[in-house]
Design an enzyme around this catalytic site. Structure first.
Site, PDB file in Angstrom:
ATOM      1  N   CYS A 156      48.095  -2.461 -17.829  1.00  9.04           N
ATOM      2  CA  CYS A 156      49.316  -3.087 -17.298  1.00  9.04           C
ATOM      3  C   CYS A 156      49.105  -3.881 -16.016  1.00  9.04           C
ATOM      4  CB  CYS A 156      50.367  -2.020 -17.024  1.00  9.04           C
ATOM      5  SG  CYS A 156      50.781  -0.993 -18.426  1.00  9.04           S
ATOM      6  N   ARG A 189      37.304  -1.413  -7.295  1.00  9.26           N
ATOM      7  CA  ARG A 189      36.522  -1.289  -8.525  1.00  9.26           C
ATOM      8  C   ARG A 189      36.933  -0.032  -9.299  1.00  9.26           C
ATOM      9  NH1 ARG A 189      30.570  -1.360  -7.358  1.00  9.26           N
ATOM     10  NH2 ARG A 189      31.080  -3.360  -6.364  1.00  9.26           N
ATOM     11  N   SER A 190      38.188   0.335  -9.194  1.00  7.33           N
ATOM     12  CA  SER A 190      38.666   1.505  -9.923  1.00  7.33           C
ATOM     13  C   SER A 190      38.661   1.230 -11.418  1.00  7.33           C
ATOM     14  CB  SER A 190      40.082   1.862  -9.478  1.00  7.33           C
ATOM     15  OG  SER A 190      41.014   0.896  -9.944  1.00  7.33           O
ATOM     16  N   ASP A 212      33.137  -3.169  -3.218  1.00  8.39           N
ATOM     17  CA  ASP A 212      33.667  -1.868  -2.804  1.00  8.39           C
ATOM     18  C   ASP A 212      32.914  -1.422  -1.560  1.00  8.39           C
ATOM     19  OD1 ASP A 212      31.280  -0.738  -3.621  1.00  8.39           O
ATOM     20  OD2 ASP A 212      32.135   0.397  -5.292  1.00  8.39           O
ATOM     21  N   VAL A 213      33.154  -0.195  -1.120  1.00  4.95           N
ATOM     22  CA  VAL A 213      32.612   0.221   0.170  1.00  4.95           C
ATOM     23  C   VAL A 213      31.095   0.325   0.171  1.00  4.95           C
ATOM     24  CG1 VAL A 213      34.693   1.427   0.895  1.00  4.95           C
ATOM     25  CG2 VAL A 213      32.979   2.654  -0.455  1.00  4.95           C
ATOM     26  N   PHE A 273      47.647  -5.893  -4.414  1.00  2.00           N
ATOM     27  CA  PHE A 273      48.294  -4.944  -5.325  1.00  2.00           C
ATOM     28  C   PHE A 273      48.249  -3.510  -4.810  1.00  2.00           C
ATOM     29  CE2 PHE A 273      43.931  -4.971  -7.085  1.00  2.00           C
ATOM     30  CZ  PHE A 273      43.693  -3.622  -7.284  1.00  2.00           C
TER      31      PHE A 273
END
Length: 312
Positions: A156, A189-190, A212-213, A273
Site C-alpha cells: 500500500c 530500507r524496511s 540506511d544507518v 512518509f
C-alpha cells in the site's frame, strides 16, 4: 534527467506542496463504483477484518484512518483487538471466514520476531497490504500480472508514493520504463516500505540509491533485463542527495539529521512518509514539490487492493 521527468526547472520559487488527501479523493471515486458492483454481487458490503493489539499509538491511529477510509467508499472495516498470543489464531479465523474479503494487520501485532511470520499466515487472496511473500516475489521478479491476467497486488504505502510522484509530474513517455533517467534516494530500507519501494521504482527504470544507518545499496534499473538488480555501493548521503531528482524519507526517529536545502539538487521532489519530520523547512526554497505525508493515499490504495482481490 530530461524535461519529460522534471516537473519544474525554474530557479526562484517555493515548492508546490501536494496534499495526499486530494489525490486520494480522486481514487476513492473510482473505488466506490467498484465497491457498489462487487457488494451487489455478494449481497453484502465488502468487509475487511482489521487486527489490532494497541489501544493507542501509531498502529491504532492507522487503524482508525483505515476504518474511516473504508466507510467513505462503502467498505466495512471491522476492528478486532487481539492479545499477542492470539494473533495467529485471529488471522486463521479471518482466513476461514467467508464474510471477510480482506485482512489488515496493524503492526506491531505479535512482537518483532513473530510479526514477519504473521504476514505469511494471511491468505494472499485476502492480503490487502500486499505483504505476503506470494505478492512480494511477484514484485521483486517484476511480474505484474497473474496467469489469469489479473493485476498483481502491490504494498500500500510504496504504491501510494508512486501515485503521488505521478501527481508531482514525475514520469516520461516510455511505457516500459517511465522512470528511465531518474535518480531516486530512498532513506529507509524496511521490508514494509523502503525495500519494496526501491524495487518498484527500479522496475520502472529509475536508478535508486537506498540509504540506511549502516550501508548503501544501489537498485539498478530494469532496463535491458526483466527485473532490477541490487548491489552494494560506497556512495555516501551527501553525494547521493546532491544528484537525486527525488528524495524519499521514512526514518521513524526524532534524532534523524534532517535533510536540508544545502543537500538536495535544485528542483528535486521531496517526499516524507515517516510519522516524524525528516526534512528541514529550508527544502521548500529549493525543491520543486514537497509531499509531507502519505497516509490518506496509503489507506486508499489498501481499499483499491481489496477491490482487486475481491474480483479475483
Amino acid at each position: 534527467m530530461d524535461e519529460h521527468h522534471r516537473p519544474w526547472t525554474g530557479t526562484d520559487m517555493t515548492a508546490r506542496v501536494i496534499d495526499p488527501a486530494t489525490l486520494a479523493q480522486a481514487f476513492r471515486t473510482e473505488v466506490s463504483a467498484d465497491v457498489v458492483r462487487l457488494s451487489a454481487e455478494r449481497g453484502r458490503p465488502l468487509r475487511i477484518r482489521g487486527l489490532l493489539s494497541q489501544a493507542e499509538g501509531p498502529a491504532h491511529t492507522y487503524a482508525t484512518w483505515a476504518q474511516r477510509g473504508g466507510a467513505s467508499v462503502g467498505i466495512d472495516v471491522v476492528l478486532s483487538h487481539v492479545a499477542e498470543g492470539e494473533a495467529a489464531a485471529a488471522v486463521a479465523a479471518a482466513n476461514a471466514d467467508e464474510d471477510v474479503d480482506g485482512i489488515f494487520c496493524y503492526y506491531p501485532l505479535a512482537g518483532p520476531l513473530d510479526d514477519p511470520w504473521l504476514r505469511e499466515l494471511v491468505d494472499p487472496r485476502k492480503d490487502v497490504e500486499g505483504m505476503h511473500s506470494f505478492w512480494s516475489r511477484m514484485l521483486y521478479e517484476n511480474r505484474r500480472e497473474l496467469d489469469t491476467g489479473s493485476r498483481a497486488i502491490l504494498p500500500c504505502t510504496p504504491l501510494a508514493i508512486l501515485k503521488l510522484l505521478g501527481e508531482a509530474g514525475l514520469g516520461g513517455s516510455t511505457a516500459q520504463a517511465p522512470l528511465e533517467g531518474v535518480v531516486v534516494v530512498v532513506i529507509n530500507r524496511s521490508e514494509v516500505v523502503g525495500r519494496p519501494l526501491a524495487a518498484m521504482l527500479a522496475n520502472d527504470g529509475a536508478e535508486v540509491i537506498s540509504l540506511d544507518v549502516s550501508s548503501t545499496q544501489l537498485f539498478e534499473p530494469a532496463i535491458g533485463r526483466h527485473a532490477h538488480g541490487v548491489r552494494d555501493s560506497d556512495e555516501d548521503r551527501r553525494s547521493a542527495l546532491a544528484r537525486a531528482d527525488v528524495v524519499i524519507t521514512g526514518v521513524p526517529s526524532r534524532s534523524f539529521p534532517l535533510v536540508g536545502a544545502d543537500e538536495i539538487a535544485p528542483g528535486a521532489i521531496c517526499v516524507n512518509f515517516s510519522q516524524f519530520r525528516n526534512f528541514d523547512d529550508s527544502v521548500h526554497d529549493k525543491a520543486s514539490v514537497f509531499i509531507p505525508r502519505v497516509g490518506p493515499m496509503t489507506v486508499t490504495m489498501a481499499m483499491r487492493n481489496l477491490v482487486r482481490l475481491a474480483a479475483l
